[in-house]
Write a protein that holds these residues in place. Structure first.
Motif, PDB file in Angstrom:
ATOM      1  N   LEU A 215       0.829  -1.206   0.000  1.00 22.10           N
ATOM      2  CA  LEU A 215       0.000   0.000   0.000  1.00 22.10           C
ATOM      3  C   LEU A 215       0.868   1.262   0.000  1.00 22.10           C
ATOM      4  O   LEU A 215       0.591   2.212  -0.746  1.00 22.10           O
ATOM      5  N   ARG A 216       1.909   1.270   0.827  1.00 24.67           N
ATOM      6  CA  ARG A 216       2.793   2.440   0.891  1.00 24.67           C
ATOM      7  C   ARG A 216       3.510   2.681  -0.428  1.00 24.67           C
ATOM      8  O   ARG A 216       3.698   3.825  -0.854  1.00 24.67           O
ATOM      9  N   GLU A 217       3.921   1.594  -1.068  1.00 19.31           N
ATOM     10  CA  GLU A 217       4.685   1.734  -2.312  1.00 19.31           C
ATOM     11  C   GLU A 217       3.808   2.179  -3.474  1.00 19.31           C
ATOM     12  O   GLU A 217       4.191   3.060  -4.257  1.00 19.31           O
ATOM     13  N   HIS A 218       2.614   1.598  -3.594  1.00 18.94           N
ATOM     14  CA  HIS A 218       1.819   1.812  -4.798  1.00 18.94           C
ATOM     15  C   HIS A 218       0.741   2.887  -4.628  1.00 18.94           C
ATOM     16  O   HIS A 218       0.244   3.413  -5.630  1.00 18.94           O
ATOM     17  N   ARG A 219       0.339   3.172  -3.408  1.00 18.10           N
ATOM     18  CA  ARG A 219      -0.627   4.229  -3.112  1.00 18.10           C
ATOM     19  C   ARG A 219      -1.823   4.214  -4.070  1.00 18.10           C
ATOM     20  O   ARG A 219      -2.117   5.224  -4.746  1.00 18.10           O
ATOM     21  N   TYR A 241      -5.579   2.117   7.912  1.00 18.50           N
ATOM     22  CA  TYR A 241      -5.226   2.238   6.493  1.00 18.50           C
ATOM     23  C   TYR A 241      -4.650   3.612   6.163  1.00 18.50           C
ATOM     24  O   TYR A 241      -3.848   3.761   5.238  1.00 18.50           O
ATOM     25  N   ASP A 244      -0.841   4.237   5.742  1.00 15.46           N
ATOM     26  CA  ASP A 244      -0.189   3.879   4.486  1.00 15.46           C
ATOM     27  C   ASP A 244      -0.861   4.501   3.269  1.00 15.46           C
ATOM     28  O   ASP A 244      -0.239   4.605   2.205  1.00 15.46           O
ATOM     29  N   LEU A 245      -2.125   4.913   3.423  1.00 17.44           N
ATOM     30  CA  LEU A 245      -2.867   5.564   2.346  1.00 17.44           C
ATOM     31  C   LEU A 245      -3.457   6.865   2.886  1.00 17.44           C
ATOM     32  O   LEU A 245      -4.670   6.990   3.091  1.00 17.44           O
ATOM     33  N   ASP A 247      -4.200   9.594   1.641  1.00 24.47           N
ATOM     34  CA  ASP A 247      -5.166  10.269   0.780  1.00 24.47           C
ATOM     35  C   ASP A 247      -6.456   9.480   0.601  1.00 24.47           C
ATOM     36  O   ASP A 247      -7.344   9.905  -0.159  1.00 24.47           O
ATOM     37  N   ALA A 248      -6.585   8.344   1.276  1.00 21.84           N
ATOM     38  CA  ALA A 248      -7.781   7.521   1.122  1.00 21.84           C
ATOM     39  C   ALA A 248      -9.007   8.233   1.675  1.00 21.84           C
ATOM     40  O   ALA A 248      -8.933   9.027   2.618  1.00 21.84           O
TER      41      ALA A 248
END
Length: 292
Positions: A215-219, A241, A244-245, A247-248
């Motif tokens: 999740l952190r890598e691919h966002r 969540y 790691d995300l 902007d979710a």
């Protein structure tokens, strides 16, 4: 009133016949709906009716659930379920899709995401846990329990309780879901299949750090919708969540584990809005214009 047609069929993945439901226009990025325990693709019927007029939605039954057929000796692990869903995605030529992950669909979907990050156009998480703080004491006890202690989880009172537990108004939860789930659980070999998956659930917890790193890598663009009174995956699992995300988009609703059963009128517009924003961003990128 314009209601979508929902098609039903099978896709052959090796010696597994995967049953699935599909609706919506063929163009655009599809949404792959992965169901939870102890349900199957039928849990998404109302969502498909609500959104299928404008979006392509595809919901398979995982092995051990619903109408999917497996050969004798099939090994029920989350790795194996991910293998089958991976083959299903390939068979339908879904080169890029939005992943809708609920409950057991989370660990299956995250395995796909790690294997094929290029497949994931966006992520919708509904009570699908990937963090230690998202495990209740009840969930931890279940994960650590021996096989002989898990049998009651596969009975009608517990199946019904998963639907009604934590709801604000149980009268909004139709009995069809838990009745159909129990019908499938009572078929020959199904309780053994689900018991094997319950025993394998600890393999998912061990992979939480891997999924968080993904999740952190691919966002991926993400919508997180959570029933706050889920007895298995409590509200902290939703907020986790955002580490790691960041902007979710996060929405926590006053309901339980099967949030769609009670809160479809709130969740369906959130999903539709998220998919519309993804489509707008794709058009902007294709046109070479800056995103708003």
């Amino acid at each position: 009133m314009d209601l979508p047609s929902v098609r039903h069929g099978f896709a052959d993945v090796g010696d597994v016949r995967v049953f699935y439901r599909e609706t919506g226009p063929a163009d655009g990025v599809p949404v792959l709906l992965l169901h939870g325990f102890p349900s199957a693709s039928h849990q998404y019927r109302r969502l498909m009716d609500a959104l299928g007029g404008g979006h392509r939605l595809i919901a398979p039954d995982c092995p051990g659930s619903g109408h999917t057929e497996v050969p004798d000796g099939f090994t029920y692990t989350f790795d194996r379920l991910a293998d089958v869903v991976e083959g299903f995605v390939t068979a339908l030529e879904l080169r890029r899709f939005v992943l809708y992950a609920f409950d057991f669909g989370g660990p299956v979907g995250f395995r796909l995401a790690v294997r094929h990050p290029e497949w994931i156009a966006g992520l919708i998480v509904q009570n699908a846990n990937a963090y230690e703080e998202g495990l209740s004491e009840q969930a931890r006890a279940t994960i650590q329990a021996p096989a002989e202690a898990l049998g009651p989880l596969l009975t009608l009172p517990v199946t019904r309780g998963q639907y009604e537990g934590g709801t604000a108004d149980p009268a909004l939860v139709a009995p069809d879901g838990w009745t159909l789930d129990q019908h499938f659980l009572d078929l020959p070999g199904r309780k053994e299949a689900q018991l094997a998956l319950l025993l394998d659930y600890r393999s998912n917890v061990a992979r939480y750090p891997e999924w968080q790193a993904w999740l952190r890598e691919h966002r991926p663009p993400a919508l997180i919708v959570w029933g706050r009174d889920d007895p298995f995956f409590p509200e902290p699992g939703a907020h986790a969540y955002l580490r790691d995300l960041p902007d979710a988009e996060l929405h926590v609703l006053d309901t339980g584990h099967f949030a769609l059963e009670e809160r479809l009128p709130e969740i369906a517009p959130l999903v539709a809005g998220f998919l519309a924003r993804l489509a707008t961003e794709r058009v902007a990128v294709a046109a070479g214009t800056p995103e708003a």
